[in-house]
Enzyme design. Structure first.
Site, PDB file in Angstrom:
ATOM      1  N   HIS A 221     -17.127  -7.876   9.284  1.00 46.52           N
ATOM      2  CA  HIS A 221     -17.312  -9.253   8.835  1.00 46.52           C
ATOM      3  C   HIS A 221     -16.464 -10.235   9.639  1.00 46.52           C
ATOM      4  CE1 HIS A 221     -19.085 -12.205   6.327  1.00 46.52           C
ATOM      5  NE2 HIS A 221     -18.066 -12.431   5.540  1.00 46.52           N
TER       6      HIS A 221
ATOM      7  N   HIS B  26     -10.796 -10.550   4.413  1.00 44.70           N
ATOM      8  CA  HIS B  26     -11.747 -11.242   5.274  1.00 44.70           C
ATOM      9  C   HIS B  26     -11.187 -11.379   6.685  1.00 44.70           C
ATOM     10  CE1 HIS B  26     -14.790 -12.679   2.415  1.00 44.70           C
ATOM     11  NE2 HIS B  26     -15.373 -13.291   3.430  1.00 44.70           N
TER      12      HIS B  26
ATOM     13  N   SER C 286      -8.610 -13.407   1.279  1.00 40.98           N
ATOM     14  CA  SER C 286      -8.380 -14.150   2.518  1.00 40.98           C
ATOM     15  C   SER C 286      -7.102 -13.669   3.192  1.00 40.98           C
ATOM     16  CB  SER C 286      -8.253 -15.653   2.201  1.00 40.98           C
ATOM     17  OG  SER C 286      -7.785 -16.373   3.324  1.00 40.98           O
TER      18      SER C 286
ATOM     19  N   GLU D 146     -21.173  -8.572   0.167  1.00 39.89           N
ATOM     20  CA  GLU D 146     -19.740  -8.771  -0.022  1.00 39.89           C
ATOM     21  C   GLU D 146     -19.450  -8.698  -1.513  1.00 39.89           C
ATOM     22  OE1 GLU D 146     -17.922 -11.935   2.429  1.00 39.89           O
ATOM     23  OE2 GLU D 146     -19.986 -12.445   2.979  1.00 39.89           O
TER      24      GLU D 146
ATOM     25  N   TYR E 173     -23.190 -12.230  -1.799  1.00 45.30           N
ATOM     26  CA  TYR E 173     -22.028 -11.804  -2.577  1.00 45.30           C
ATOM     27  C   TYR E 173     -22.418 -11.119  -3.881  1.00 45.30           C
ATOM     28  CZ  TYR E 173     -18.542 -14.250   0.253  1.00 45.30           C
ATOM     29  OH  TYR E 173     -17.706 -14.633   1.264  1.00 45.30           O
TER      30      TYR E 173
ATOM     31  N   ASP F  30     -12.485  -8.488  30.563  1.00 46.47           N
ATOM     32  CA  ASP F  30     -12.546  -9.446  29.451  1.00 46.47           C
ATOM     33  C   ASP F  30     -12.522  -8.776  28.080  1.00 46.47           C
ATOM     34  OD1 ASP F  30     -15.068  -8.351  29.221  1.00 46.47           O
ATOM     35  OD2 ASP F  30     -16.162 -10.190  29.649  1.00 46.47           O
TER      36      ASP F  30
ATOM     37  N   THR G  98      -6.492 -11.337  28.031  1.00 40.38           N
ATOM     38  CA  THR G  98      -7.340 -12.183  28.862  1.00 40.38           C
ATOM     39  C   THR G  98      -8.270 -13.023  28.004  1.00 40.38           C
ATOM     40  OG1 THR G  98      -9.026 -10.454  29.045  1.00 40.38           O
ATOM     41  CG2 THR G  98      -7.314 -10.521  30.760  1.00 40.38           C
TER      42      THR G  98
END
Length: 738
Positions: free
Chosen positions: A136, A244, A292, A482, A523, A674, A679
């Site tokens: 996610h 998250h 969070s 979720e 959700y 990359d 970088t």
């Protein structure tokens, strides 16, 4: 988190709802249980970075957040487990650094995999025993989703995107398949308490006090980890922890695996530096719907006052109510990502050196079914699930990334009539039926997605539900959405109770929720959280009893391990078939032409690095470049530089940049590309058809480098009216001193 930004509303055209159908043929028979003392296991990893360049990222649903560069390439990490006594009955868990899962991508990946295997080996894998779970990350390009609501938020599907992700998943599984071998697989768990907060505490507090009293926190602190070793040592780990990946904020334009991707990258890097190049570490997602990583919590950007995204936040302007991560003031979202990722890594490594339970003495098995959620009837004469719909608070966003400010979290009065603009827009699209309004109450419906099917279904009606058991010690729930902390706790408790009642697992077994698996349906909250109608509840698609419906379905799967067959389709378990492929839309303008400024060619350096640097410095260079959607390096443009190990450092087929060291014989050798944290490659459009690219290298940030002479190289492909040509460019050499 998936939010609807205000800029997305213009595209919400008309559409209905999803498809149906899963096994109409009734019960299917499965092998009976056997016991053995060890497992077969394999691990694999592959790049899945899709095309970039003005591609809207999946997660925040902001049309302004475009993938215009790379900080950390995204990957698929695959794990195969089987019992030696039944080696053909195996399970495959894949964690992907993507914003969500796609059932079309999963099926494509299985098809790609089968095409690379012998007939006998191809028969080992299908969608039933392959679980694909998204971490996610909100820093991955969109363009691969299945349903119109999620497609339109990223301007539709993007050519080559599904293919890139599916081919990478297939390659990761193929690598794991090739190294399946007798292994010692162990499981352990522990608490991590400084990497997450609950962003919807008002919702959490609506759960019964007696239930909340059983837990010490409003976050799920448990990290569950599987570790794989063989005769050569540590082979891989996969863990599940609820948080998250939104440490990289909504203004970030660079592809990244966010905090979980950083944790994976760092552990794999450490093992490579020890000579263990085969090691694969997945930091997978769990029940993090309301969790969070932004530990400083939400505050008003103008006053610093505490807020939570409700109607009164920041004087009524919720756009100012934003949560920040640790270290944000000192190092922005990059430092926040490093801190949260490092804390997950530290806990995982602590668990790897602590007490372990060996997985032995039981079967490795799987169950999978497609069910039509809107046909599901709760047992005991309970209500039927609702057709999908999204509420007003869905458009409010979260405190990690607020919406446009014309709605708020906690709007739970369906009769308030306080959104005339929203009602007008909603009714142009589709006025919800009285039945839908009643079914979803107290959610005020913004989008009647279950009653919209133009040009394609807006949200899924049919969901894949899947479960693995790995001996008598671990069960993995492939959850297609979720799910919040408390909802996840109820789910795990219910499934474990069923497995224990059937004597399928031991009392100390761990039940894992692998969130965002196999498809995306927004959700799932508890019934009590649903009444509050914060963002997570407004995004709970199938009404107030969505969690109860999921628990009922997964208990049916869990019980089938004991009965050795899935039941026939009933109103309590409405199996159906996989949704058919839809006619996807693409709102992106194709790249037509690349041009250069007068007197310049593609690959020209417009700003050279300095002559000397030391460890810790950042090297920066600017190039005349082309649109990155055209492609990156080719074998020809890489030229005859040395590639240690015969491939690019990140294992991808191509790269937009390299860091190269000059050898004693004058030849150049690739040190970094990359794919790593040290970088960054960033592209910008200049005028109509010109492009400028910025390459940066922070020396020694995660990868130590030796003193010497270095250069940066850029790679791209420019499109003319007739042909697309690959090109490259290199800076002047510069010296890195001790």
């Amino acid at each position: 988190m998936f939010k609807l930004g205000g800029s997305s509303l213009w595209t919400l055209a008309n559409v209905l709802t999803a498809l149906l159908l899963v096994f109409a043929e009734g019960g299917r028979s499965f092998p009976t249980k056997r016991q053995d003392a060890s497992l077969l296991a394999g691990v694999g990893m592959a790049d899945i970075t899709p095309p970039i360049g003005e591609i809207v990222m999946m997660g925040y649903a902001s049309l302004d957040q475009r993938a215009n560069g790379v900080h950390l390439r995204i990957r698929a990490r695959a794990y195969i487990f089987a019992n030696p006594s039944q080696p053909n009955r195996r399970v495959v868990f894949v964690s992907t650094d993507t914003g969500s899962a796609s059932h079309h991508v999963r099926q494509m990946a299985v098809n790609y995999l089968k095409s690379k295997l012998s007939t006998a080996d191809a028969a080992l894998y299908n969608a039933d025993n392959v679980m694909v779970s998204a971490t996610h990350t909100h820093a991955g390009p969109g363009g691969y989703n299945d349903d119109f609501l999620y497609q339109v938020s990223t301007l539709g599907t993007v050519p080559r995107t599904r293919e890139a992700i599916a081919q990478g998943i297939a390659q990761a599984i193929l690598e794991a398949h090739r190294n399946v071998a007798p292994s010692t697989v162990t499981v352990t768990s522990g608490n991590l308490d400084n990497a997450s907060i609950n962003r919807s505490k008002k919702s959490y507090l609506a759960n019964p006090a007696a239930e909340r009293a059983k837990y010490t926190s409003d976050i799920d602190q448990t990290m569950v980890q599987l570790m794989i070793k063989d005769g050569q040592g540590l082979k891989g780990i996969v863990n599940w922890f609820a948080v998250h990946p939104v440490s990289m904020n909504i203004s970030n334009p660079l592809v990244s695996g966010d905090n979980k991707g950083y944790a994976s990258y760092m552990w794999e890097l450490q093992e490579r530096q020890k000579g263990n190049s085969r090691f694969v570490a997945a930091f997978a997602q769990s029940n993090g719907g309301d969790i969070s990583p932004n530990l400083e919590g939400p505050r008003c950007l103008d006053t610093g006052a505490v807020c939570d995204g409700d109607k009164d936040s920041c004087g009524g302007n919720i756009t100012k109510c934003v949560a920040r991560g640790p270290g944000y003031a000192q190092g922005g979202d990059v430092l926040s990502t490093e801190i949260i990722g490092s804390r997950q890594l530290a806990k995982a490594q602590e668990l790897s050196s602590g007490s372990q339970t060996t997985l032995a003495g039981g079967v490795v098995d799987y169950r999978h079914a497609w069910v039509k959620m809107s046909d599901l009837q709760l047992e005991g004469g309970g209500p039927q699930m609702c057709k999908p719909a999204m509420g007003y608070s869905f458009s409010a966003g979260t405190t990690d990334a607020p919406g446009p400010g014309i709605s708020w979290q906690g709007d739970n009065d369906p009769n308030a009539g306080n959104k005339p603009l929203f009602d007008f827009i909603r009714n142009i699209l589709k006025k919800p039926s009285a039945q839908l309004v009643q079914c979803h109450a107290p959610k005020p419906i913004l989008l009647a997605t279950g009653e919209m099917d133009t040009p394609n279904p807006w949200q899924p009606h049919a969901l894949p539900i899947q479960m693995f058991i790995i001996t008598r010690k671990v069960a993995i729930i492939g959850f297609p959405a979720e799910i919040t902390v408390m909802a996840g706790r109820r789910m795990r408790d219910a499934i474990k109770a069923q497995l224990l009642a059937d004597n399928t697992v031991d009392a100390d077994a761990l039940v894992v929720i692998a969130g965002l698996s196999n498809t995306y349906s927004s959700y799932v909250t508890t019934f009590e959280e649903y009444q509050v109608q914060r963002y997570e509840a407004g995004s709970t698609a199938y009404g107030p009893n969505t969690l109860a419906g999921h628990i009922q379905l997964f208990k049916t799967l869990a019980h089938s391990f004991n009965t050795t067959s899935l039941p026939n389709s009933t109103p309590n378990f409405p199996v159906t078939t996989q949704p058919a492929a839809s006619s996807d839309l693409n709102f992106y303008t194709p790249v037509v032409l690349d041009t250069t400024p007068g007197g310049k060619s593609f690959g020209s350096v417009t700003a050279q690095p300095a002559a000397t640097y030391k460890s810790g410095d950042t090297v920066t260079a600017h190039f005349v470049c082309a649109h990155p959607r055209n492609g990156a390096s080719t074998p020809r443009t890489l030229g005859n530089v040395q590639l240690p190990g015969g491939r690019l450092p990140g294992g991808a087929a191509s790269t937009y940049m390299t860091v190269e060291k000059q050898l004693a014989n004058g030849q150049w050798s690739v040190v970094l590309d990359d794919s790593g944290w040290d970088t960054t490659y960033k592209w910008a459009r200049v005028g109509v058809a010109e492009s400028s690219c910025t390459l940066k290298w922070t020396i020694g940030k995660t990868v130590p480098v030796e003193p010497g002479t270095y250069r940066l190289r850029y790679f791209g492909q420019n499109k003319s009216v007739i042909v697309t040509l690959a090109h490259s460019g290199a800076t002047n050499a510069f010296v890195v001193s001790p």
